[in-house]
Scaffold this active site. Structure first.
Site, PDB file in Angstrom:
ATOM      1  CG  ASN A 132      -0.413  -0.096   2.505  1.00 44.67           C
ATOM      2  OD1 ASN A 132       0.746  -0.471   2.640  1.00 44.67           O
ATOM      3  ND2 ASN A 132      -1.177   0.232   3.522  1.00 44.67           N
ATOM      4  CD  GLU A 174       4.656   0.865  12.718  1.00 42.50           C
ATOM      5  OE1 GLU A 174       3.434   0.955  12.969  1.00 42.50           O
ATOM      6  OE2 GLU A 174       5.526   1.448  13.370  1.00 42.50           O
ATOM      7  CB  CYS A 191      -2.694  -0.046   8.671  1.00 41.02           C
ATOM      8  SG  CYS A 191      -1.072   0.527   8.374  1.00 41.02           S
ATOM      9  CD  GLU A 195       8.393   1.745  10.512  1.00 43.41           C
ATOM     10  OE1 GLU A 195       7.444   2.106   9.798  1.00 43.41           O
ATOM     11  OE2 GLU A 195       9.118   0.778  10.233  1.00 43.41           O
TER      12      GLU A 195
HETATM   13  C1  SIN Z   1      -0.021   3.002   6.699  1.00 43.55           C
HETATM   14  O1  SIN Z   1       0.947   2.483   7.255  1.00 43.55           O
HETATM   15  O2  SIN Z   1      -0.871   2.280   6.163  1.00 43.55           O
HETATM   16  C2  SIN Z   1      -0.197   4.497   6.699  1.00 43.55           C
HETATM   17  C3  SIN Z   1       1.068   5.186   6.561  1.00 43.55           C
HETATM   18  C4  SIN Z   1       0.987   6.637   6.758  1.00 43.55           C
HETATM   19  O3  SIN Z   1      -0.070   7.210   7.075  1.00 43.55           O
HETATM   20  O4  SIN Z   1       2.036   7.268   6.626  1.00 43.55           O
END
Ligand code: SIN
Length: 485
Positions: free
Chosen positions: A157, A255, A289, A463
């Site tokens: 993604n 994550e 996510c 992160e």
């Molecule tokens: C994600 O990890 O799906 C989102 C990442 C983000 O909002 O930077």
């Protein structure tokens, strides 16, 4: 596609500075979800190639760890500049393989560059401690050292920025890496190899492999030369990888999935809440996510919110991410479409009302209509499960206490959002929500300066922020005695 874009499309593994095929010569096709056509192929690698990549990373670690923080920082600044100089080419590859709009893809590439710059700066601030000693003739130091070889497994993604979050702190601390990008979106990952070469990062410091997730993941998690595993993806796979790393007690950063609540109180600024809701739900076609999974709207404002939100959703332009004006591209594949359809069928069977959308888009393939479902109920599947698609269920709630309980009633704890203009309520709700990321009157909050990471089964570690580098470091206590003081 122009020559600058095609030079980043590598159809080979990068191992120890060499671009190589899988040992068997086998390949996997990579598809463009917007057109259903193949973009190219990638090697179908397995255990043996992974073991060689780990060995290359272990060899490179011997000298890379000895470079000064300043040298690494300089190379990372060069890497940052190269990413920005090639932003359009990298974004085009990202849109082609992932489907998101070119505007979002450019934003993601800019975010990758920002992570690299952030960690180039943080590289020079990895401080240890000198601790007051309880012994007159001894001194105590606490030092920080790179953990060693890092294995990184990244999702489809955010195929560029998820690597930036992992390669960045690894390079900064003097670690080396073996990366496995997602099979659906490998070219954004392999492009990091070209960028690192051009930035003068030595051979073997960054190795990239594509192929069998179970074979590559199996070797990365079991090989004793790997000191740390960093993974972004589903909670289910994260748990499996954690079990596999237990045998060699690796450090892990995870994550994982989310089930983000988005709460709108009666006193909220409605227009602001609607704008935030669009961003928090439909970014990347709902495939992040941190995307809202459950909208909770207080009873007095409920109908007005559903009406205004629906109006805004109906304005979203669906299309090929490369077409100008596109806001929502296709879903990653037909499995994603079928999953979204199952959620909708379950909700309508249980009394959910489709206010807009609800079916495959007339464009065909994996395009799906942006969907709003009113009258959502706790017994519907999306109350507990991550949708990962452009479907927005809207629940009604009465009281603050009640909504905090409902919002927390999930094993996930990644992102949450709420809208209120009452300052006391803002603090009560912020403190009551068990989530790693909280947006108060904001629907889009990720930024390199802040620590991104979930609580509960949404993950371990952070992160970004000054915290993001810690997981790549070992802390060593040194007691220096016999000083005769
Ligand atoms: C994600 O990890 O799906 C989102 C990442 C983000 O909002 O930077």
């Amino acid at each position: 596609m122009n020559a600058n874009t095609s030079r980043f499309i590598k159809q080979a593994n990068l191992i120890g500075g060499q671009w190589v095929a899988a040992d068997s010569g086998a390949t996997i096709d990579v598809m463009n979800p917007a057109t259903g056509k193949a973009i190219g192929t990638i090697p179908k690698s397995g255990k043996a190639e992974t073991a060689r990549a780990i060995e290359a990373a272990a060899q490179a670690f011997k000298s890379w760890r000895k470079t000064t923080a300043n040298e690494r920082s300089q190379k990372m600044r060069k890497l940052h500049d190269l990413i920005l100089a090639n932003q359009d080419a990298l974004a085009e590859i990202l849109t082609m393989e992932q489907g998101k709009s070119f505007t979002e893809a450019k934003g993601e590439v800019a975010s990758s560059a920002a992570y690299i710059l952030w960690y180039a700066e943080e590289a020079r601030r990895v401080y240890g401690d000198v601790v007051p000693s309880p012994w007159a003739d001894r001194r105590i130091m606490v030092t920080k050292e790179p953990v060693g070889v890092v294995a990184a497994i990244t999702p489809w993604n955010f195929p560029s920025s998820m690597l930036a979050r992992k390669i960045g702190p690894a390079l900064a601390t003097g670690c080396t890496v073996v990366v496995k990008p997602a099979t659906q979106t490998p070219y954004s990952g392999l492009a990091w190899g070209v960028l690192c070469e051009e930035a003068g990062i030595p051979a073997g410091v960054v190795n990239i492999l594509t192929g069998s997730a179970s074979e590559i993941g199996g070797e990365l998690t079991r090989n004793p030369q790997v000191a740390k595993l960093t993974f972004t993806g589903s909670t289910e796979i994260g748990k499996l990888l954690m079990k596999q790393t237990a045998g060699t007690v690796k450090k892990v950063s995870m994550e994982l999935g989310g089930n983000a609540p988005f709460i709108v109180f009666d006193d909220a600024d409605l227009d602001r809440a609607v704008a935030g809701a669009i961003a928090a739900k439909f970014r990347n076609s709902g495939q992040t996510c941190v995307c809202t999974n459950r909208f909770f709207v207080q009873s007095k404002i409920y109908s007005r919110f559903v009406e205004k939100f629906t109006e805004a959703v109906e304005q979203l332009k669906v299309g090929n991410g490369m077409d100008s004006g596109t806001q929502q591209g296709p879903l990653i594949d037909m499995n994603a479409v079928e999953k979204v359809e199952e959620f909708i069928a379950d909700a309508t069977k249980k009394g959910g009302r489709i206010v807009t959308g609800g079916k495959r888009h007339a464009l065909g393939g994996s395009y799906f209509e942006p969907t709003v479902i009113a009258d959502a109920k706790p017994r519907m599947r999306f109350t507990k499960e991550e949708i990962f698609g452009p479907v927005a269920p809207v629940y009604k709630f009465k009281s603050e206490e009640d909504v905090i309980e409902q919002a927390n009633n999930t094993e996930y704890g990644l992102a949450c959002y709420f809208y209120t203009q009452d300052l006391g309520r803002a603090f009560r709700v912020m403190e009551g929500l068990k989530y790693g990321l909280v947006g108060v009157n904001e629907g889009l909050i990720s930024t390199v300066e802040a620590p991104f990471g979930g609580l509960k089964e949404s993950g371990l570690g952070k992160e970004g922020g000054h915290q993001g580098i810690e997981d790549y470091l070992d802390t060593k206590y040194v007691c220096i005695g016999g000083l005769g003081l």
